[in-house]
Structures are given as structure tokens and as C-alpha cells.
Design an enzyme around this catalytic site. Structure first.
Site, PDB file in Angstrom:
ATOM      1  N   SER A 280      63.895  89.637  53.586  1.00 41.30           N
ATOM      2  CA  SER A 280      63.255  90.285  52.444  1.00 41.30           C
ATOM      3  C   SER A 280      64.012  91.558  52.123  1.00 41.30           C
ATOM      4  CB  SER A 280      61.803  90.598  52.790  1.00 41.30           C
ATOM      5  OG  SER A 280      61.326  91.646  51.979  1.00 41.30           O
ATOM      6  N   LYS A 286      60.899  90.392  57.842  1.00 41.26           N
ATOM      7  CA  LYS A 286      60.664  89.056  57.307  1.00 41.26           C
ATOM      8  C   LYS A 286      61.771  88.055  57.606  1.00 41.26           C
ATOM      9  CE  LYS A 286      57.729  87.745  55.007  1.00 41.26           C
ATOM     10  NZ  LYS A 286      57.487  87.928  53.567  1.00 41.26           N
ATOM     11  N   LYS A 328      71.260  61.688  30.031  1.00 36.32           N
ATOM     12  CA  LYS A 328      72.224  62.146  31.020  1.00 36.32           C
ATOM     13  C   LYS A 328      71.835  63.431  31.753  1.00 36.32           C
ATOM     14  CE  LYS A 328      75.336  60.405  28.074  1.00 36.32           C
ATOM     15  NZ  LYS A 328      74.280  59.441  27.775  1.00 36.32           N
TER      16      LYS A 328
HETATM   17  N1  ARG Z   1      77.142  60.348  23.509  1.00 36.79           N
HETATM   18  C1  ARG Z   1      76.462  59.118  23.317  1.00 36.79           C
HETATM   19  C2  ARG Z   1      75.411  58.886  24.398  1.00 36.79           C
HETATM   20  O1  ARG Z   1      75.477  59.548  25.351  1.00 36.79           O
HETATM   21  C3  ARG Z   1      77.439  57.987  23.372  1.00 36.79           C
HETATM   22  C4  ARG Z   1      77.134  56.864  22.416  1.00 36.79           C
HETATM   23  C5  ARG Z   1      77.189  57.402  21.054  1.00 36.79           C
HETATM   24  N2  ARG Z   1      77.137  56.362  20.087  1.00 36.79           N
HETATM   25  C6  ARG Z   1      77.083  56.622  18.782  1.00 36.79           C
HETATM   26  N3  ARG Z   1      77.069  55.638  18.005  1.00 36.79           N
HETATM   27  N4  ARG Z   1      77.032  57.834  18.341  1.00 36.79           N
HETATM   28  O2  ARG Z   1      74.540  58.078  24.276  1.00 36.79           O
END
Ligand code: ARG
Length: 464
Positions: A280, A286, A328
Site C-alpha cells: 500500500s 499491507k 474482433k
Molecule cells: N473489416 C471487416 C470485418 O472485420 C472485414 C470484412 C469487410 N467487408 C466489407 N464488405 N466491408 O468484418
């Protein structure tokens, strides 16, 4: 082609600045660059097999892709400000190496839709291996402690109240088995990930006679997807990976909570190694369980990634929608977080030092042998409901006098119930109570040793 994007032809002007900033994904999808380049080699081979590239063109393309891969690996090739996504960046790189005529041939018969759907599966397959290794290491750390502490009792709890004495090893292994099921979940997902969407193109397949099966095999998949629309527009496998990550997070949070509790001064069951705790800034004394707290906290984030992604997928029309780009960051984040938490939890668990004396003393506290007293009566043919009452009265009797069940004299036992003869004391010991629970999966030393062996047998199947 407009600079940095793959679709300039039908547009009179380039994208508005804010539009481009919104669309841009290189800040997170460039991590897929090497996988995209591997896909490109397989695709070049498919174009060649279909008679759309000469031998020399195929060779030239593969050599250019190899060169670009080297640059990516060395950190020499990076996305530029004007690159829309990983695919556009790599086409720019390949064009710089090979010129527009040759580099521009590679895009035939494929779409970013089937590319990205394939890449995320390749990424998940690679990451599953890493996650498997991290999980096995933590299970090994738990099993290692279970081996070292074999025979040491602790209080088992339900509702956070002391319930029955158990073996510490038994409890530690109870945190290992959920992680084994996570390994099994990853394995099952691996089977579903073995289908490649490459060749699905934008949604309906290609007119160019490319063979999706040979591309699939070249990329290490066992087969290509049976439906190109599903192949490009489904993200359930990414959701499933995000779920497994969230489940691991929840499993870790429960282990973390135990460690935090054990390290509280009033409990004092365990001490953290200096390397796996923090101090701490104001309180010099601590020693904080930050690894466990961060693991517990990150479970919330991992669950958030799962619910966010599920919500993104809900109600999306077939086939590809740009919404799917949002798959993603959640899965990348979940896996990145786990890759930090799991090794840290492993280090923390492996170096925990348990105060076995203190745990043994606490194991018999809270009248935790009352069930043993009731079971003893049942073995003497007393109906359990009555046995439960008698043992309950014994607890009340002791509580009023500030003593434990094992302290009752012969006379006091008789005063509680005529059925409580002095023999009952044989079962009123921590070790007796533990060893008596000798059914499969129970807490007796022999059974815990047996499950430890069984655990290691299962885990050995997941070693790399
Ligand atoms: N960046 C897009 C994704 O992650 C890739 C596919 C994009 N396709 C398109 N027709 N704009 O999904």
C-alpha cells in the site's frame, strides 16, 4: 483504387474523414496480418489450380507474399494512416513489392467477407493452443499444492458457514476440475473451428472454379464450410470462444475469492509470496492480494465482452453485415486478459504458503462434526430425522456452555440423549470425520489421492 481502400472505382469522391475513421480497423485487425498472408498463399495456389495464374505468376505472388510476411514479422511493415483494414494494408504492401499488375490478381474470387471469417477461425485455433497451455499450468499448480498438502484438514463451508471438515487438497482440486471442463470446452470448439469459409467469397461462392476444400486443407482445416452464406455471416464460434473465456474468468474469480479470504488476517489460512502481492502507498504493513482481486475484477470484463458480442449478433440479417467487424475487439480483449491473468494466478497459487495448524484447529470449530454425530446414530439404527434432532440438541447444549461437541463428558452426553453413549467420541475427531467420507469423490485421503491421479490422467491428454 482509392488510396488505402479496396473499393474506389464507383465512387466519385473519397470517404469523409469521420466516415473513414469509423470504418477503419487496422488498429485491431492488423494482428491478423500473418494469418491473412497465409490465406493469400493458399488462395494463389487455388487461382493457379483453376488456371487463372500462370506458373510464373503463382511463383511471383508467393515469393512476394513471403517477403511481405518477413517484413510483417520483423515489424518493418505496418499499417499506414490511410489503410482501411488489414486486407487493404497488405494489398498495398504487396503492390509495393510486386507492382499493381501481379499484386492486383490476388483479389480475384475472394472477398474480405470470406477472408475475415476464415482468419478469425485461424486465430481462434492458434489462441486455443496458448490458452490450453495456460490452463494446464494453473491446473498443475493446484495439483502441486494438493500433493504437497495431502492429508491437511480445513473447514469445509456451505453458505460461508463452517460445515464439515475436508481436506485442503480436496478443496484445491475442486478449483481444478472446472478448469478441466474449460479445456474440454476448448477441445469441442476446436472441432467446430475446423471448417474453412475461404471460397465462400462475398456470400454465394465464386464463379471462378476455385476449390475451397484444397484451400481449407492447405490452411490446416479439415474441411470447407458446407454453406457459403453461413460461412461468411455466422459468428457463433467467436461467441463460443468468448463464452469459454468468460467461463474461465468466472472460474478464476471463485478461486481468487477463496485466496483473498484465506489471506485475510482474521482467517490467516494462507500467505502470499512477495512476488505475487503488492503493498500500500500509505499503510506500510499491507500485503495485498492484487493478483486475485484483478482476476476477480476481470471476470466482469470478460462477461461484458460476451454479452456485448451476443447483442451485436442478435437479429442480424444474412449474409455479411458490417456489424460483424465488432466481433474482433471483444474476443481479442478476452484472450489477451486471460493470457495475463492465468499465468499470474498460476504463480500466485504455486507460491501460496498454507498455515496447516491454523486450518486444522478451525476444521473442528463451528460444531462441524455434528453431521458425524447424527450419522453415528443412524448406524445405530436411529432414524435420521431423530438423529438430526439429537445432534442439534447437543449443539445447542454445547453452545450454551461455550464448549465443543468433543468436550461433552459421558454424563453430559447422556443428559442430551440416552442414545449418545461415550462411543460416539470415536467419530468426533477431524481426521475420523474426513477418513469416514470414503465414497468416490469424497474427502478421505485415499479418495482425494485417487481423484488427483484421475485429474492428472485427464490433464495429460491436453499437454502440448
Ligand atoms: N473489416 C471487416 C470485418 O472485420 C472485414 C470484412 C469487410 N467487408 C466489407 N464488405 N466491408 O468484418
Amino acid at each position: 483504387m482509392t488510396d488505402g481502400v479496396l473499393w474506389g472505382g464507383r465512387f466519385a469522391s473519397g470517404p469523409a474523414e469521420v466516415m473513414f475513421a469509423l470504418s477503419k480497423s487496422t488498429q485491431f485487425d492488423f494482428r491478423l496480418a500473418l494469418l491473412d498472408l497465409r490465406g493469400s498463399v493458399a488462395h494463389a495456389n487455388a487461382l493457379h489450380a483453376a488456371g487463372l495464374l500462370t506458373d510464373a505468376e503463382r511463383q511471383g505472388l508467393v515469393a512476394g507474399i513471403d517477403q511481405l510476411s518477413e517484413q510483417v514479422r520483423a515489424g518493418q511493415f505496418l499499417p499506414e494512416e490511410r489503410d482501411e483494414d488489414v486486407h487493404a494494408a497488405l494489398e498495398r504492401g504487396l503492390t509495393d513489392i510486386l507492382g499493381a499488375d501481379l499484386a492486383g490478381r490476388l483479389r480475384a474470387g475472394r472477398s474480405r467477407n470470406d477472408q475475415i471469417a476464415t482468419l478469425i477461425r485461424m486465430y481462434l485455433r492458434e489462441e486455443s493452443d496458448r490458452l490450453r497451455t495456460d490452463l494446464v499450468a494453473l491446473i498443475d499448480a493446484l495439483a502441486g499444492q494438493a500433493t504437497t498438502c495431502m492429508g491437511a484438514p480445513m473447514p469445509g463451508r456451505t453458505h460461508m458457514q463452517q460445515a464439515q471438515p475436508i481436506l485442503l487438497s480436496h478443496h484445491l482440486l475442486a478449483h481444478a476440475w472446472p478448469l478441466v471442463r474449460d479445456l474440454e470446452r476448448l477441445d469441442a470448439l476446436g472441432g467446430r473451428l475446423a471448417q474453412s469459409p475461404y471460397g465462400s467469397a462475398a456470400l454465394g461462392g465464386t464463379t471462378l472454379g476455385l476449390d475451397p476444400q484444397s484451400v481449407a486443407e492447405e490452411l490446416g482445416f479439415s474441411t470447407s464450410v458446407p454453406n457459403s452464406i453461413d460461412g461468411t455471416s455466422s459468428r457463433d464460434l467467436v461467441v463460443e470462444a468468448t463464452y469459454i473465456a468468460a467461463q474461465i474468468g468466472v472460474d478464476l474469480s471463485r478461486l481468487a475469492e477463496d485466496v483473498i479470504f484465506w489471506c485475510a488476517q482474521e482467517v490467516g489460512f494462507a500467505r502470499l509470496d512477495d512476488a505475487w502481492s503488492t503493498g500500500s502507498s500509505i499503510m506500510p504493513q499491507k500485503k495485498n492480494p492484487d493478483v486475485a482481486e484483478l482476476a476477480r475484477g476481470k471476470a466482469g470484463r470478460l462477461i461484458g465482452n460476451l454479452t456485448g458480442l451476443l447483442s451485436t449478433c442478435k437479429g442480424l440479417p444474412l449474409a455479411y453485415d458490417r456489424d460483424l467487424q465488432e466481433d474482433k475487439e471483444p474476443i481479442f480483449d478476452s484472450l489477451d486478459q486471460l493470457h495475463m491473468i492465468l499465468p499470474a494466478m498460476t504463480g500466485m497459487v504455486a507460491t501460496l504458503v498454507f498455515d496447516r495448524d491454523r486450518m486444522r484447529i478451525q476444521a473442528s470449530a463451528g460444531f462441524s462434526l455434528a453431521t458425524d454425530m447424527a450419522d453415528w446414530l443412524v448406524r445405530r439404527h436411529v432414524p435420521f430425522a431423530r438423529a438430526h434432532d439429537i445432534a442439534g440438541e447437543a449443539v445447542r447444549y454445547c453452545e450454551a456452555r461455550g464448549i465443543g461437541l468433543e468436550d461433552l463428558t459421558d454424563e453430559q452426553l447422556a443428559e442430551v440423549s440416552a442414545e449418545l453413549t461415550p462411543d460416539v467420541r470415536q467419530v468426533l475427531t477431524v481426521d475420523g470425520a474426513i477418513e469416514a467420507r470414503d465414497g468416490v469423490g469424497g474427502t478421505s485421503t485415499a479418495r482425494v489421492r485417487e481423484q488427483l491421479e484421475r485429474l492428472m490422467g485427464v490433464v495429460d491428454g491436453y499437454r502440448g
